[in-house]
Design a protein around this motif. Structure first.
Motif, mmCIF file in Angstrom:
data_model
loop_
_atom_site.group_PDB
_atom_site.id
_atom_site.type_symbol
_atom_site.label_atom_id
_atom_site.label_comp_id
_atom_site.label_asym_id
_atom_site.label_seq_id
_atom_site.Cartn_x
_atom_site.Cartn_y
_atom_site.Cartn_z
ATOM 1 N N THR A 179 0.844 -1.329 0.020
ATOM 2 C CA THR A 179 0.023 0.034 -0.056
ATOM 3 C C THR A 179 0.761 1.356 0.069
ATOM 4 O O THR A 179 0.609 2.024 -0.810
ATOM 5 C CB THR A 179 -0.863 -0.052 1.295
ATOM 6 N N VAL A 210 2.717 1.696 -3.425
ATOM 7 C CA VAL A 210 1.664 2.339 -4.497
ATOM 8 C C VAL A 210 1.561 3.425 -4.281
ATOM 9 O O VAL A 210 1.386 4.134 -5.312
ATOM 10 C CB VAL A 210 0.744 1.134 -4.765
ATOM 11 N N GLU A 211 1.123 3.923 -2.992
ATOM 12 C CA GLU A 211 0.760 5.339 -2.697
ATOM 13 C C GLU A 211 1.760 6.388 -3.228
ATOM 14 O O GLU A 211 1.436 7.181 -4.138
ATOM 15 C CB GLU A 211 0.587 5.593 -1.163
ATOM 16 N N ALA A 230 2.058 6.722 -6.999
ATOM 17 C CA ALA A 230 1.107 7.551 -7.573
ATOM 18 C C ALA A 230 1.705 8.985 -7.814
ATOM 19 O O ALA A 230 1.051 9.674 -8.524
ATOM 20 C CB ALA A 230 -0.185 7.458 -6.988
ATOM 21 N N CYS A 271 2.293 -0.501 -9.464
ATOM 22 C CA CYS A 271 2.850 0.795 -9.332
ATOM 23 C C CYS A 271 2.824 1.784 -10.723
ATOM 24 O O CYS A 271 2.478 2.834 -10.885
ATOM 25 C CB CYS A 271 4.307 0.938 -9.011
ATOM 26 N N ALA A 300 -0.623 2.823 -11.023
ATOM 27 C CA ALA A 300 -0.799 3.961 -10.113
ATOM 28 C C ALA A 300 -0.366 5.340 -10.867
ATOM 29 O O ALA A 300 -0.957 6.396 -10.847
ATOM 30 C CB ALA A 300 -0.586 3.809 -9.071
ATOM 31 N N TRP A 320 -4.313 6.950 -10.884
ATOM 32 C CA TRP A 320 -5.221 6.582 -10.094
ATOM 33 C C TRP A 320 -5.595 7.345 -8.774
ATOM 34 O O TRP A 320 -4.685 7.827 -8.043
ATOM 35 C CB TRP A 320 -4.890 4.996 -9.274
ATOM 36 N N GLN A 326 -7.163 3.523 -5.903
ATOM 37 C CA GLN A 326 -6.143 2.795 -5.442
ATOM 38 C C GLN A 326 -6.584 1.776 -4.429
ATOM 39 O O GLN A 326 -6.292 0.418 -4.490
ATOM 40 C CB GLN A 326 -5.147 3.708 -4.813
#
Lengths: 211, 211, 211, 211
Positions: C106, C109-110, C113, C172, C175, C180, C185
């Motif tokens: 998480t 990926v955050e 973005a 990734c 994103a 996203w 997400q």
DNA sequence: AATGAATGAGAATTCATTCAT
DNA sequence: AATGAATGAATTCTCATTCAT
């Protein structure tokens, strides 16, 4: 995020930034000089590559100094304007009273017969272009000459700056593109000056011939 | 190589060869007309492709008629010259006695303010270019006007054809590139005409002001 | 030629050579930081010149530290890897038992973005690149999380490191390039986590809905 | 003035204009095909010159068909979209009931592992781009598959189109840039499908292992 | 004769990299 | 060590001109 250095402007004007290194300035001047020559000969569609070659630098160097062909062209103009303005100041002091405007016009047209760029420049007076500042200076200078000549009674009262600029522009274009020789220049200017002069009724009128 | 194929001349002048087929002639004229418009708007660096498009023909057709962009440009000039010459004849008949030259110059400059090509053309007068023939005609026509005006006492005796052409060229360039409006045109021409007119001592002189 | 000059390695890695002077190190770090920002914003085709400008150093300085743009890019990656690895260690300690892997994914990926570079980096995991060393560290760290989560019964036993990395990479990229938003997400990750989680037959299954 | 032919649009889309001559169409297709290959291999920063070379045409030909590199890129995308959409229709008919979505995703990811462009394309779904039309078609097609699979009970009810597209995009990026082999692809997709599938409580759940 | 596709030599501009100061 | 000027190859795009259809 970090705004440190602002995106370089697209004018190529070193402005008041930092003074260029000596070698850089030398190149810059060399480039302008050759560019002036090249564009004078072949018009503004001449290639930047040729300017570079004649200036003895790589093409990248030209674009480093002037990020755009337009920028280079404008730099040339600005230089020209400054030179014209200097000439203006000199004339204001030196010319025979009342003859300043004529002297200036004669000088400019003479140059135009050689330099294509002077002409392009003159065409911009009255128009805009980003060179506005120096441009106004030039207009002002010419106006001074005009007024002075009118005070001396050498130029008709009803002639305005606009017409003078228009005539100047036209004469330069002509001198350049048609390649007037010294004699034709003189004769043509004589006619125009006659028109500007107005008629002091007596004396001047009796010459009967354009010299 | 193929001996049967006559080397095409590079002028695009159909000359006295074989008379073009009707549709071919129509195309030829259409092309010239649109080319004139295009080059007037965008200057001679406008693309041949655009001329073709506007004329509604394929690019190949343009090059069939005018084997070179130069050739097309020259054809335009020739056309212009011919039209100017016609205008000249008309004026010789119609204008007020003594004012023919002025009328002509005024007319041409007016057009120039719109049409880029007229100017380019005028710049060539006195110079060469392959259009020599029609060019001479034009010179002759203007000379006629000049002489006539001089006979009428409207133009000074010592003005020569060369200066008239020079002024015409310059004025057109100016009118075009600096975008003179109608008023500026009039005022500028007034000055030049005053110069050409000379001062018959009395009458004309007393106007005192450029209208 | 000059035998005293050691061939500079092309990696820009100061390695164990001599310790950089304090100001040099400061510059180095500044450059990396800004480079990261620039490449994040404009992708790897952004110009080195811009990196220099934003870092407030001359272009030469950048190339002194990183003899090649590639070297700079690699240095950024190495830094990223190290940061990710630290994060990994923290997570191993802090996250709810069994949720470590999910928390890490998480988090990454955050970031992705926002940061283009994270993505580019992840794409290289499993591949080569000269950054091998730190890369292995990262793999190891992720593996630890995976195993731990599997021990807790939160991730299916048959899931292998390769798939986790593959998913991470893919997510990734997604994103980043598709931009996203937070909600998308979350929903997307929820599906993937569901897939990783497998169904402990009972409890978890009954949620029926992705949150 | 004469609007005869409208300025050619900058999309390079022959649209419904006139049908290209046979040889022109052949070239157009050849160019797209090679462009696809080139950009797939080297990314969108590959040079147009190389596309021309590989297609066996002069650079001018490429720019005649696609007046901009962007236009070429878009044309490739449009083609891809159309192919994907066809595939969609086929699948809707052929796949095992409930498995359509999985089959489609599998197929696309498989291609992505080879073609860089598929990925770039997918990233645009949900975003804009001038290819809007075909793009919507594709979204619609995928939605159909999704709904159908949900009706069959193979995909959880709470999964929405957005997440599917997001996953698809991410997976493709991953497959491409990390170069997943067939096995890794299968295992990774299996996890995602598991997440999409939700838990039919009984049967499917007992597999216990991702095959 | 007309068509319009193809050609290919420029032209402007960018950018990684080198090197004198 | 740092600077920043210079380099020049590479890239996108334009346009006059040729030639097969």
């Amino acid at each position: 995020m970090t705004p440190s250095k602002p995106t370089p402007d697209r004018t190529g004007d070193p402005g008041t930034a930092r003074p260029l290194r000596a070698d850089a300035r030398r190149n810059r001047e060399r480039i302008i000089a050759e560019a002036e020559a090249v564009f004078a000969e072949k018009g503004p569609s001449a290639s930047t590559e040729e300017v570079a070659a004649r200036a003895g630098v790589a093409i990248g160097t030209v674009f480093k100094h002037f990020p755009t062909k337009q920028a280079l062209l404008q730099a040339i103009m600005k230089g020209l304007l400054e030179r014209l303005h200097e000439e203006l100041s000199t004339l204001a002091a030196d010319a025979r009273p009342g003859e300043e405007l004529f002297a200036f016009v004669t000088g400019v047209v003479e140059q135009a017969a050689r330099k294509r760029t002077v002409v392009t420049l003159l065409a911009e007076i009255g128009v805009d272009l980003q060179v506005a500042g120096s441009l106004q200076l030039l207009r002002d200078g010419i106006e001074t000459l005009l007024v002075r000549s009118q005070r001396a009674g050498t130029v008709r009262e009803d002639v305005r700056l606009d017409e003078v600029l228009a005539l100047l522009t036209g004469l330069c274009h002509g001198a350049l593109h048609a390649g007037w020789d010294a004699d034709l220049q003189r004769r043509t200017l004589a006619i125009v000056f006659e028109g500007l002069r107005g008629q002091p009724e007596g004396a001047a009128r009796s010459r009967g011939s354009i010299r």
